[in-house]
Each structure stands twice: as structure tokens, then as C-alpha cells.
Design an enzyme around this catalytic site. Structure first.
Site, PDB file in Angstrom:
ATOM      1  N   SER B  50     -15.606 -60.430  14.385  1.00 16.14           N
ATOM      2  CA  SER B  50     -16.164 -61.117  13.208  1.00 16.14           C
ATOM      3  C   SER B  50     -16.853 -60.058  12.375  1.00 16.14           C
ATOM      4  CB  SER B  50     -17.200 -62.163  13.627  1.00 16.14           C
ATOM      5  OG  SER B  50     -16.588 -63.141  14.428  1.00 16.14           O
ATOM      6  N   GLU B  51     -16.534 -59.980  11.077  1.00 16.86           N
ATOM      7  CA  GLU B  51     -17.052 -58.849  10.294  1.00 16.86           C
ATOM      8  C   GLU B  51     -18.560 -58.885  10.124  1.00 16.86           C
ATOM      9  OE1 GLU B  51     -14.803 -61.025   9.125  1.00 16.86           O
ATOM     10  OE2 GLU B  51     -15.130 -61.488   6.998  1.00 16.86           O
ATOM     11  N   ASN B  52     -19.179 -60.045  10.400  1.00 17.30           N
ATOM     12  CA  ASN B  52     -20.636 -60.095  10.353  1.00 17.30           C
ATOM     13  C   ASN B  52     -21.277 -59.486  11.606  1.00 17.30           C
ATOM     14  OD1 ASN B  52     -19.418 -62.465  11.467  1.00 17.30           O
ATOM     15  ND2 ASN B  52     -21.384 -63.483  11.488  1.00 17.30           N
ATOM     16  N   SER B  93     -19.370 -52.456  11.759  1.00 19.54           N
ATOM     17  CA  SER B  93     -18.293 -53.439  11.708  1.00 19.54           C
ATOM     18  C   SER B  93     -17.148 -52.947  10.825  1.00 19.54           C
ATOM     19  CB  SER B  93     -18.842 -54.758  11.162  1.00 19.54           C
ATOM     20  OG  SER B  93     -17.825 -55.717  11.085  1.00 19.54           O
TER      21      SER B  93
END
Lengths: 252, 223
Positions: B50-52, B93
């Protein structure tokens, strides 16, 4: 004289933020990420002409209720949730450097977009990874760097282009700021920080990228209590630490 | 004309998830993308990025009582904790993403060109948009799957000779999964590999602007 970065109130923590300041605000877009109390203190202070560097100019109080509603079958979001949208709605923001300009879907229009359409605010759109890396570069003393992201798109306009390994890259410049407002889970008086889960996001990236980094934390612990192997943000990047009011934090 | 069967979002997600191979690291875009998480084929272990700032988040929780505001996917949905998961900052990320460490990304699309150009971030007519992580993901992932309806609400093709909307990244898409077809983008052009039952090649071609190359192994979409 013992080092003590702890300040007693949110008002005191942001007292020297002046009109025209550039401010990094650390969050991705959810309630768990944002330095909600620092944002409210800045809204209360009314500082104007701010340039904000953040993942987004925020849902604000225009859209946070809609967001709550959208996900209510899955999650209860806290009553104390605010983001930089509050500063936009207060007319305190002149410019936003962000990756996500408007609401969570095309149908959700935030206050920033309304002001943008009215010509009241400036916008610099940055791909999210480039935004994160420009901030990291600012912290690392690297003035600029080449990335493939955005090459061949509108992001390339006005930028130097170079080909490396047969691939088109564009020159992107570092970002720094006067202040970084971030949220972490725990801090000690030296400013070592640990986070919780996905709330680390831009908070850890922005720590140290501004002249003054202010960390809003859930809890302040004694020096030595944080496991040195587990510290995420080393204390050198943090200038001020302020604790959230525990009773409000527990209320929701 | 009688409305023919089109795959709904869940069914498209099911088809996309069949592309997840054992051991892959996959990033899921908001929307249909996140639904793919529920359909990883039996016997395959897939790690979701998840890019967060998380690797290895589990399925979306089933009730608010299990939700944690610090365990969210990029779409803001609460995920379940999983053994082996880890967290990181936003710059880290995108080091993973831009540095080509992600095996596959599933993105939504507004338009895809025959060369694999993708347009999916602009809010047409509004002078701005939501780039988010899409530009980095589109060029950073080793394989890019776009999942979208085959046509716009008014029935116009979304697979075009040339995109009309601002690009996310040029020549980045490998696979398009639509509600009526599975198309692979190759050096020779768009190869129609699978088709939804009830549709003919001619009917799919009629709602696709560039010429489709029909795979010699053309088959019906299987789930």
C-alpha cells in the site's frame, strides 16, 4: 542544562509561525495520520498567506463528514479529525504543493478546488513519489535529482530533460520549508519518534526537512523508554514535541 | 439492441486476481483494484504493497469493531493485521515503487492507447486533478494491469489510438481487463486474448478504436 524539546501547549508550539510561511503538513489523507491539534492551533492563530506542502490540500470540514459516511460501515473515524483543509477553508492558504488536489472522488469537490477555480489559490501538482523524494532530498541536502516519473506528461513542462539508460528523465528540485507539522505516536524529550502502522506516511518523511519540525504525539515517554532499535525518526530531526490531550484522544 | 452481459466490478476483480502469481508483490489502486485482494487464487501467497506505507496488509475488515485507524490501505479502508506485515515512510514506499521492486500494479483507467499510454488522473474540464501515486506506479511496477469499463457511460471507446486526456505515463500498460475483454498490449499491437461469453470479436472491435489482433488462442473469460 538538560535537552528538553517538550512544549506545553499547541499554541506555544506554533507561536512563531508568521504570515507567508511555507509549511509541510504530514499526512496521507486519513484521521490517524494528521497532526490535527497543530492544524487547529494554526487555524485559531489565523496566520495568512501560507504555502502548504502536503499530500493534499485536504478534505477539510467540507468533505470529512462525507468521508466518514462513505466508510462508516467499515470504520468509525474520530471526532477530532481535521486536516489542512481547515486552513484552506479559513482562507489562510495562498499556495498548495500537493499530489492530490481535490476530493476523494470526482463527485467530491473540496474547498481548495472551489478557491482554485475562483483564482484565489495557486497549485503545484506533483506526483506523490516525486513529492516524497523532493522532501527527502530537502532533508538530505540534495538540491535536485532526475526521475522518470512525469516524463512525457504535463509534469515535464518547463523542466530539464535528460536521457539515462535510454529512458527519459526530468529534473526535480528539493523542497524545504520553514516548519514541518507532523504526527507521531510516542516521543521522548530528545525528540526520538515512533509511529503506529500506516500513520507514519509523510510524517516521517517530513521530519527534518524544515527549519523547525514540530511533532504532535499521542504520548511523551521518559528518555530511555523507547527501544533505540525501534526509533523511526532520530531525535536530530525534531525540534519541538507536544502531547495530545489524553482525555480528548480517548473520548471518541 | 439487447444489452449483453458485462462483467461487474467483483467479476473483473476476480479475473484480474488470476494474474497474481505465487510470491508476487502487488500494489492495488483505489476502486476495483482493492477488491482484487479478496480473490487471490488458492495456494498462492501474495504480498500487497500500500503506497501509504505498508507491505503485507490483510483483507478489509468486516465490521467497524475490528477496524484500526492506523491500519488502512491506500483507499482508506481498514485492513486486517497479518503476520509478516511491516510499515515504512512515504519516501521509502516510493523507493520501492519507482525502484522497480513491485511486481504488479492494478490501476483504474479513463483511457488507454494502443501503445499502452495511460490517462487516469485528470478531472476533465476542471483544470486540475488527482495524480496521487498513479504516475510513479504506472512506470515503476514491472507489470501494469489496467481495469476499467470498455466504454464510457455514453458508450464511447476508452481504448483509443491516441489518448485525449492528460497522460499518467506513456507506453506503460501491459494488460487491460475490461467488462467485456482481456487484452494484452504487445509490440505488434493490442492482442485480444479473452472475451466475455455472448460477445463476438466484431462486437468488441466495434467499441474499440484501434484494430485488435485476435489471439490464435482466443477464449472465453474464465474465472
Amino acid at each position: 542544562m538538560a535537552i528538553n524539546k517538550i512544549v506545553d501547549s499547541f499554541e506555544e508550539a506554533i507561536a512563531d509561525i508568521r504570515d507567508g510561511a511555507t509549511i509541510m503538513i504530514g499526512y496521507f489523507g486519513h484521521a490517524g495520520d494528521a497532526p490535527c491539534w497543530l492544524i487547529r492551533a494554526l487555524a485559531e492563530k489565523g496566520t495568512k498567506n501560507l504555502t502548504i506542502i502536503s499530500n493534499m490540500p485536504g478534505w477539510g470540514r467540507t468533505l470529512i463528514p462525507a468521508f466518514r459516511e462513505m466508510v462508516k460501515g467499515l470504520i468509525r473515524n474520530p471526532s477530532w479529525w481535521d486536516d489542512a483543509g481547515l486552513l484552506v477553508e479559513n482562507g489562510q492558504v495562498r499556495k498548495a504543493v500537493v499530489s492530490w488536489a481535490s476530493g476523494m472522488s470526482p463527485a467530491h469537490v473540496n474547498d481548495f478546488e472551489k478557491r482554485y477555480q475562483a483564482g484565489e489559490v495557486e497549485l503545484e501538482m506533483v506526483p506523490q513519489g516525486t513529492l516524497a523524494e523532493r522532501i527527502r532530498a530537502g532533508k538530505a541536502g540534495i538540491p535536485a535529482f532526475y526521475v522518470p516519473t512525469g516524463a512525457g506528461t504535463v509534469v515535464e513542462e518547463g523542466k530539464e530533460v535528460r536521457v539515462f539508460n535510454g529512458r527519459r528523465h526530468i529534473l526535480e528540485h528539493a523542497l524545504t520549508a520553514d516548519f514541518a507539522l507532523i504526527h507521531a505516536h510516542k516521543a521522548d524529550r530528545w525528540g526520538n519518534l515512533v509511529y503506529q502502522g500506516t500513520s507514519r506516511t509523510f510524517n516521517a518523511t517530513m521530519a527534518g526537512a524544515a527549519k523547525v519540525t514540530i511533532a504532535e504525539v499521542d504520548e511523551i515517554v521518559e528518555l530511555g523508554e523507547l527501544d533505540p532499535e525501534a526509533v523511526v525518526t532520530p531525535n536530530i530531526y525534531v525540534d519541538r514535541v507536544v502531547a495530545r490531550p489524553l482525555e480528548e484522544l480517548r473520548k471518541w | 439492441m439487447v444489452d449483453k452481459y458485462r462483467m461487474d466490478e467483483q467479476t473483473m476483480a476476480l479475473r484480474v486476481a488470476r494474474e497474481f502469481q505465487d510470491g508476487m508483490v502487488v500494489n492495488l489502486g483505489v476502486g476495483i483494484g482493492t477488491q482484487c485482494m479478496n480473490y487471490v487464487p488458492e495456494g498462492r501467497e501474495v504480498v500487497f504493497q500500500s503506497e501509504n506505507g505498508a507491505l503485507g496488509l490483510g483483507p478489509i475488515v468486516s465490521s467497524p469493531d475490528e477496524a484500526d485507524i492506523n491500519l488502512l490501505n491506500a483507499g482508506g479502508q481498514p485492513a486486517s493485521p497479518m503476520k509478516g506485515m511491516c510499515f515504512f515512510s512515504h519516501d521509502e514506499s516510493f523507493v520501492m515503487i519507482r525502484g522497480r521492486h513491485i511486481d504488479m500494479v492494478v490501476l483504474g483507467g479513463m483511457e488507454v492507447s494502443e501503445k499502452g499510454d495511460l490517462a487516469n488522473w485528470a478531472l476533465p474540464g476542471r483544470g486540475l486533478g488527482n495524480i496521487g501515486g498513479s504516475m510513479d506506479l504506472a512506470l515503476g511496477a514491472k507489470s501494469v494491469v489496467v481495469v476499467m469499463t470498455h466504454t464510457t457511460k455514453s458508450g464511447k471507446p476508452k481504448i483509443l489510438k491516441k489518448c485525449s486526456l492528460p497522460l499518467t505515463a506513456p507506453e506503460c500498460v501491459d494488460i487491460i481487463v475490461t467488462d467485456i475483454a482481456f487484452i494484452r498490449i504487445t509490440d505488434k499491437g493490442l492482442v485480444l486474448e479473452e472475451i466475455v461469453p455472448g460477445w463476438t470479436v466484431e462486437e468488441v472491435q466495434a467499441v474499440t478504436e484501434p484494430r485488435l489482433i485476435v489471439s490464435p488462442d482466443l477464449k472465453e473469460v474464465t474465472l
